[in-house]
Structures are given as structure tokens and as C-alpha cells.
Design a protein around this motif. Structure first.
Motif, PDB file in Angstrom:
ATOM      1  N   UNK A   1       0.847  -1.172   0.000  1.00 21.19           N
ATOM      2  CA  UNK A   1       0.000   0.000   0.000  1.00 21.19           C
ATOM      3  C   UNK A   1       0.893   1.235   0.000  1.00 21.19           C
ATOM      4  N   UNK A   2       0.606   2.151  -0.896  1.00 20.41           N
ATOM      5  CA  UNK A   2       1.379   3.362  -1.058  1.00 20.41           C
ATOM      6  C   UNK A   2       0.505   4.571  -0.729  1.00 20.41           C
ATOM      7  N   UNK A   3       1.127   5.664  -0.373  1.00 16.55           N
ATOM      8  CA  UNK A   3       0.389   6.909  -0.152  1.00 16.55           C
ATOM      9  C   UNK A   3       0.462   7.829  -1.369  1.00 16.55           C
ATOM     10  N   UNK A   4       0.905   7.289  -2.487  1.00 12.96           N
ATOM     11  CA  UNK A   4       1.020   8.073  -3.719  1.00 12.96           C
ATOM     12  C   UNK A   4      -0.336   8.187  -4.417  1.00 12.96           C
ATOM     13  N   UNK A  10       0.192   2.790 -15.267  1.00 14.83           N
ATOM     14  CA  UNK A  10      -0.338   1.427 -15.358  1.00 14.83           C
ATOM     15  C   UNK A  10      -1.507   1.397 -16.351  1.00 14.83           C
ATOM     16  N   UNK A  11      -2.331   2.409 -16.327  1.00 14.22           N
ATOM     17  CA  UNK A  11      -3.477   2.503 -17.234  1.00 14.22           C
ATOM     18  C   UNK A  11      -2.995   2.741 -18.658  1.00 14.22           C
ATOM     19  N   UNK A  12      -2.014   3.602 -18.821  1.00 17.58           N
ATOM     20  CA  UNK A  12      -1.441   3.853 -20.143  1.00 17.58           C
ATOM     21  C   UNK A  12      -0.916   2.554 -20.749  1.00 17.58           C
ATOM     22  N   UNK A  13      -0.191   1.765 -19.948  1.00 18.10           N
ATOM     23  CA  UNK A  13       0.365   0.503 -20.454  1.00 18.10           C
ATOM     24  C   UNK A  13      -0.739  -0.475 -20.816  1.00 18.10           C
ATOM     25  N   UNK A  14      -1.807  -0.502 -20.041  1.00 16.06           N
ATOM     26  CA  UNK A  14      -2.946  -1.367 -20.368  1.00 16.06           C
ATOM     27  C   UNK A  14      -3.486  -1.021 -21.749  1.00 16.06           C
ATOM     28  N   UNK A  15      -3.635   0.270 -22.026  1.00 16.63           N
ATOM     29  CA  UNK A  15      -4.148   0.685 -23.339  1.00 16.63           C
ATOM     30  C   UNK A  15      -3.165   0.328 -24.451  1.00 16.63           C
ATOM     31  N   UNK A 109      -3.036  -6.639 -12.061  1.00 15.30           N
ATOM     32  CA  UNK A 109      -2.785  -7.918 -11.392  1.00 15.30           C
ATOM     33  C   UNK A 109      -2.189  -7.734 -10.009  1.00 15.30           C
ATOM     34  N   UNK A 110      -1.414  -6.671  -9.811  1.00 11.47           N
ATOM     35  CA  UNK A 110      -0.819  -6.440  -8.491  1.00 11.47           C
ATOM     36  C   UNK A 110      -1.798  -5.767  -7.528  1.00 11.47           C
ATOM     37  N   UNK A 111      -3.031  -5.550  -7.998  1.00 12.31           N
ATOM     38  CA  UNK A 111      -4.106  -4.954  -7.185  1.00 12.31           C
ATOM     39  C   UNK A 111      -3.729  -3.583  -6.641  1.00 12.31           C
TER      40      UNK A 111
END
Length: 146
Positions: A1-4, A10-15, A109-111
Motif C-alpha cells: 500500500x502506497x500513499x502516492x 499502469x493505465x497507459x500501459x494497459x491501453x 494484477x498487483x491490485x
């Protein structure tokens, strides 16, 4: 869990992965979108993933904040065959559909964040050649509470 904030890369790579079959299709981020000065300068077809508003609710039991994060996908297409934009919309429609198919219900996949939900879409701009369409999405993730 990150605070970023939401990781739109990640979305760009999915597209990129899901729409690799579309000839000359390019995907960029918010900085790429901001760098374009006028409609005629967009490389088409392209999509830009732009983060929008984040808001949080306090989850006392988990000592976290549940963050609802918005993002937009701005699609740029070009078609000079119609002043009214009907041909540009017809060209954009399959690309918009493919983007929605790639993102709606998808979760990394890494949720890193939860599934993506579609909210709305609309024409942003048109200049008798280049059409910009924006779809709004949201997702959720958690950050630590100090």
C-alpha cells in the motif's frame, strides 16, 4: 500500500497492450496532453490518460483512507471528410469502444487499485478535422492514515 496518487502509467500501459493492433495508435499521459498546443498538432489516433480528482473517506477499522480516484482518457482522431464531425465521430466510435472494453472492470494484477468504472463521455473539441473525445472513469485504492 502506497500513499502516492493514482498511478496512471499502469493505465497507459494497459491501453498500449490491449490496443496494439490499431495502426499508428499512440498513448500518452497528462504531460503529453498538456504539451499539445492546438488541435491540428495531435498525432492521430491517440489517447491520453489524465488524472482528475481524488477524494477519500476514513476507514477507522483499517486505519486507512479509501480513495476514490478519477481519470480521463482523451481520444484524438482526425478525419477531414466532414465539416459537421459526423465522419470523425464514426472513426472515433470503434476506438472509444476498444478503450472502454480495455478498462471497464479491469484491475491491475498487483491490485494497485480496484476495478475501473466508466462514468461518462463527451466531445471536448472539434475543428472540422480533429476530434477530441473524453471518457471519465473512476477507481478506488487505499492509503495509510498516519
Amino acid at each position: 500500500m502506497s500513499n502516492e496518487p493514482l498511478n496512471t502509467e499502469v493505465i497507459e500501459q494497459r491501453l498500449r497492450d490491449e490496443l496494439a493492433h490499431i495502426e499508428n495508435f499512440q498513448v500518452g499521459g497528462a504531460a503529453d496532453y498538456a504539451a499539445v498546443k492546438d488541435l491540428g498538432s495531435f498525432r492521430c489516433p491517440s489517447a491520453f490518460v489524465v488524472p482528475t480528482r481524488e477524494s477519500a473517506t476514513n476507514d477507522e477499522a483499517r486505519h486507512t483512507y479509501q480513495v476514490t480516484a478519477g481519470f480521463g482518457v482523451v481520444v484524438a482522431v482526425r478525419h477531414y471528410g466532414s465539416v459537421s464531425g459526423t465522419k470523425a465521430i464514426a472513426e472515433a466510435r470503434p476506438l472509444i469502444g476498444a478503450i472502454r472494453t480495455a478498462l471497464v472492470g479491469w484491475m491491475p494484477q498487483n491490485r494497485e487499485f480496484r476495478e475501473c468504472l466508466w462514468l461518462e463521455g463527451d466531445v471536448l473539441d472539434y475543428d472540422a478535422g480533429t476530434l477530441l473525445w473524453a471518457d471519465a472513469f473512476k477507481t478506488k485504492f487505499f492509503i495509510n492514515r498516519s
